[in-house]
Write a protein that holds these residues in place. Structure first.
Motif, mmCIF file in Angstrom:
data_model
loop_
_atom_site.group_PDB
_atom_site.id
_atom_site.type_symbol
_atom_site.label_atom_id
_atom_site.label_comp_id
_atom_site.label_asym_id
_atom_site.label_seq_id
_atom_site.Cartn_x
_atom_site.Cartn_y
_atom_site.Cartn_z
ATOM 1 N N GLN A 237 -2.089 10.304 -8.617
ATOM 2 C CA GLN A 237 -2.677 10.349 -7.280
ATOM 3 C C GLN A 237 -2.464 9.028 -6.528
ATOM 4 O OE1 GLN A 237 -6.729 11.088 -8.682
ATOM 5 N NE2 GLN A 237 -6.707 13.110 -7.703
ATOM 6 N N VAL A 238 -2.515 9.119 -5.230
ATOM 7 C CA VAL A 238 -2.603 7.946 -4.360
ATOM 8 C C VAL A 238 -4.010 7.975 -3.751
ATOM 9 C CG1 VAL A 238 -0.166 7.706 -3.832
ATOM 10 C CG2 VAL A 238 -1.521 9.333 -2.501
ATOM 11 N N PRO A 239 -4.511 6.881 -3.201
ATOM 12 C CA PRO A 239 -3.872 5.614 -2.903
ATOM 13 C C PRO A 239 -3.461 4.841 -4.153
ATOM 14 C CG PRO A 239 -6.050 5.758 -1.844
ATOM 15 C CD PRO A 239 -5.923 6.912 -2.742
ATOM 16 N N GLU B 168 3.158 -1.650 3.936
ATOM 17 C CA GLU B 168 2.850 -0.253 3.642
ATOM 18 C C GLU B 168 4.135 0.514 3.373
ATOM 19 O OE1 GLU B 168 -0.668 1.515 5.445
ATOM 20 O OE2 GLU B 168 -0.150 0.324 7.210
ATOM 21 N N VAL C 206 -4.821 2.127 -8.902
ATOM 22 C CA VAL C 206 -5.224 3.393 -8.265
ATOM 23 C C VAL C 206 -6.737 3.505 -8.354
ATOM 24 C CG1 VAL C 206 -3.055 4.624 -8.728
ATOM 25 C CG2 VAL C 206 -4.893 4.709 -10.426
ATOM 26 N N LEU D 293 6.388 11.497 -3.211
ATOM 27 C CA LEU D 293 5.244 11.483 -4.137
ATOM 28 C C LEU D 293 5.733 11.682 -5.573
ATOM 29 C CD1 LEU D 293 2.166 11.575 -4.764
ATOM 30 C CD2 LEU D 293 2.220 14.022 -4.242
ATOM 31 N N THR E 282 -9.556 4.531 -5.398
ATOM 32 C CA THR E 282 -9.947 3.811 -4.178
ATOM 33 C C THR E 282 -11.036 2.762 -4.432
ATOM 34 O OG1 THR E 282 -9.504 5.898 -3.074
ATOM 35 C CG2 THR E 282 -10.575 4.197 -1.765
ATOM 36 N N ARG F 220 -7.997 8.322 2.526
ATOM 37 C CA ARG F 220 -8.607 7.408 1.549
ATOM 38 C C ARG F 220 -8.080 5.977 1.625
ATOM 39 N NH1 ARG F 220 -9.280 12.199 -1.504
ATOM 40 N NH2 ARG F 220 -11.439 12.281 -2.185
ATOM 41 N N MET F 221 -6.983 5.749 2.297
ATOM 42 C CA MET F 221 -6.437 4.378 2.330
ATOM 43 C C MET F 221 -7.083 3.522 3.419
ATOM 44 S SD MET F 221 -4.365 2.390 0.724
ATOM 45 C CE MET F 221 -2.773 2.842 0.011
ATOM 46 N N LEU G 88 0.845 -1.191 0.000
ATOM 47 C CA LEU G 88 0.000 0.000 0.000
ATOM 48 C C LEU G 88 0.884 1.247 0.000
ATOM 49 C CD1 LEU G 88 -1.981 -2.223 0.717
ATOM 50 C CD2 LEU G 88 -2.819 -0.844 2.628
ATOM 51 N N HIS G 89 0.674 2.109 -0.982
ATOM 52 C CA HIS G 89 1.458 3.352 -1.061
ATOM 53 C C HIS G 89 0.568 4.526 -0.687
ATOM 54 C CE1 HIS G 89 4.935 1.574 -3.264
ATOM 55 N NE2 HIS G 89 4.017 0.719 -3.664
ATOM 56 N N TYR G 90 0.900 5.167 0.398
ATOM 57 C CA TYR G 90 0.098 6.297 0.894
ATOM 58 C C TYR G 90 0.924 6.985 1.973
ATOM 59 C CZ TYR G 90 -4.520 8.524 1.451
ATOM 60 O OH TYR G 90 -5.570 9.398 1.437
#
Ligand code: GSH
Length: 221
Positions: free
Chosen positions: A54-56, A32, A66, A41, A68, A15-16, A7-9
Motif C-alpha cells: 500500500q501507499v503512502p 513527489e 509506509v 503501483l 501514514t 492519505r498523503m 513521497l510516493h502517492y
C-alpha cells in the motif's frame, strides 16, 4: 547530507496530504513521485518498496516508510513537533487520533458513490460541530495558550489546522462557534513555513475532484 524525502502517492490529497502539511510545517522540502497508472503501483509492489503493498510510502533517511501514522510520527519526532516528554506526547497522540477519526471521513468523502455523499456530509458536519471541534475548543480554552500542547507548535496543531481548512471547504460556516479554533488556524497559517505552503503553486493539493477520483480508481481497481 541526506537528500530530500520522496513521497510516493498519486497526485491527490487523500492519505498523503497530512504528510505534506507536516513536512511543510517543519520547513522540509520534499519531492513527489506520482503514480499515474496501475503499472506504476505494481512496479513499487514488485520491487519490494511497499511493505503491505500500500501507499503512502515515503523514502526518508534511508528508509522506505509506509503506514501514514508511522510516517507522521517519525517526521514529528525528527522535527521536534512531538512534545517535550511522554505526557505531552500522549496528549498529542490522543488529540491526533481524534482528528484522524474525523479526517478519515473527510478524506474518503470524494471517493464515495454519489448516493452515499449527502449522508456522509451530514455526518461530517454533525461530528465536527458536536464532537470534535467543541473538544479542541475546550482544550484551548482550558489553558489559554497559543497551541494545543505545551504552548508550542506540535503535529496536533498542524493536523487540526489542515482539518479546519478541509471541513470549511465542505461548509463555510462550520467554524462559526469556535473562535479559539479560528485563532489557532490563523496562528498556524501565519507561520512562515505554512504561509509558503498555503500560497498558490505550492505542493498542497486541491480537493480530490472527479478527475482525480477517476484516475485513482483506475490505479487501485
Ligand atoms: N493503514 C494504511 C492504509 C493505506 C491504504 O489503504 N492505502 C491505499 C491508498 S490510499 C492503498 O494503497 N490501497 C491499495 C491496497 O490496499 O491494496 C495507512 O494509513 O497508510
Amino acid at each position: 547530507m541526506a537528500g530530500k524525502p520522496i513521497l510516493h502517492y498519486f497526485d491527490g490529497r487523500a492519505r498523503m496530504e497530512s504528510i505534506r502539511w507536516l513536512l511543510a510545517a517543519a520547513g522540509v522540502e520534499f519531492e513527489e513521485k506520482f503514480m499515474k497508472t496501475r503499472e506504476d503501483l505494481e512496479k513499487l509492489r514488485k520491487d519490494g518498496s511497499l511493505m503491505f503493498q500500500q501507499v503512502p510510502m515515503v523514502e526518508i533517511d534511508g528508509m522506505k516508510l509506509v503506514q501514514t501514522r508511522a510516517i507522521l510520527n517519525y517526521i514529528a519526532a525528527k522535527y521536534n513537533l512531538y512534545g517535550k516528554d511522554i505526557k505531552e506526547r500522549a496528549l498529542i497522540d490522543m488529540y491526533s487520533e481524534g482528528m484522524t477519526d474525523l479526517n478519515e471521513m473527510v478524506l474518503l468523502y470524494p471517493y464515495l458513490p454519489s448516493r452515499d455523499k449527502d449522508g456522509r456530509l451530514t455526518q461530517i458536519k454533525e461530528k465536527s460541530r458536536n464532537r470534535y471541534f467543541p473538544a479542541f475548543e475546550k482544550v484551548l480554552k482550558s489553558h489559554g495558550q497559543d497551541y494545543l500542547v505545551g504552548n508550542r507548535l506540535s503535529k496536533a496543531d498542524v493536523h487540526l489546522t489542515e482539518l479546519l481548512y478541509h471541513t470549511e471547504e465542505l461548509d463555510s460556516t462550520i467554524l462559526a462557534n469556535f473562535p479559539l479554533l479560528k485563532a489557532l488556524r490563523t496562528r498556524v497559517s501565519n507561520l512562515p513555513t505554512m504561509k509558503k505552503f498555503l500560497q498558490p503553486g505550492s505542493q498542497r493539493k486541491p480537493f480530490d475532484d472527479e478527475k482525480c477520483v477517476e484516475s485513482v480508481k483506475k490505479i487501485f481497481s
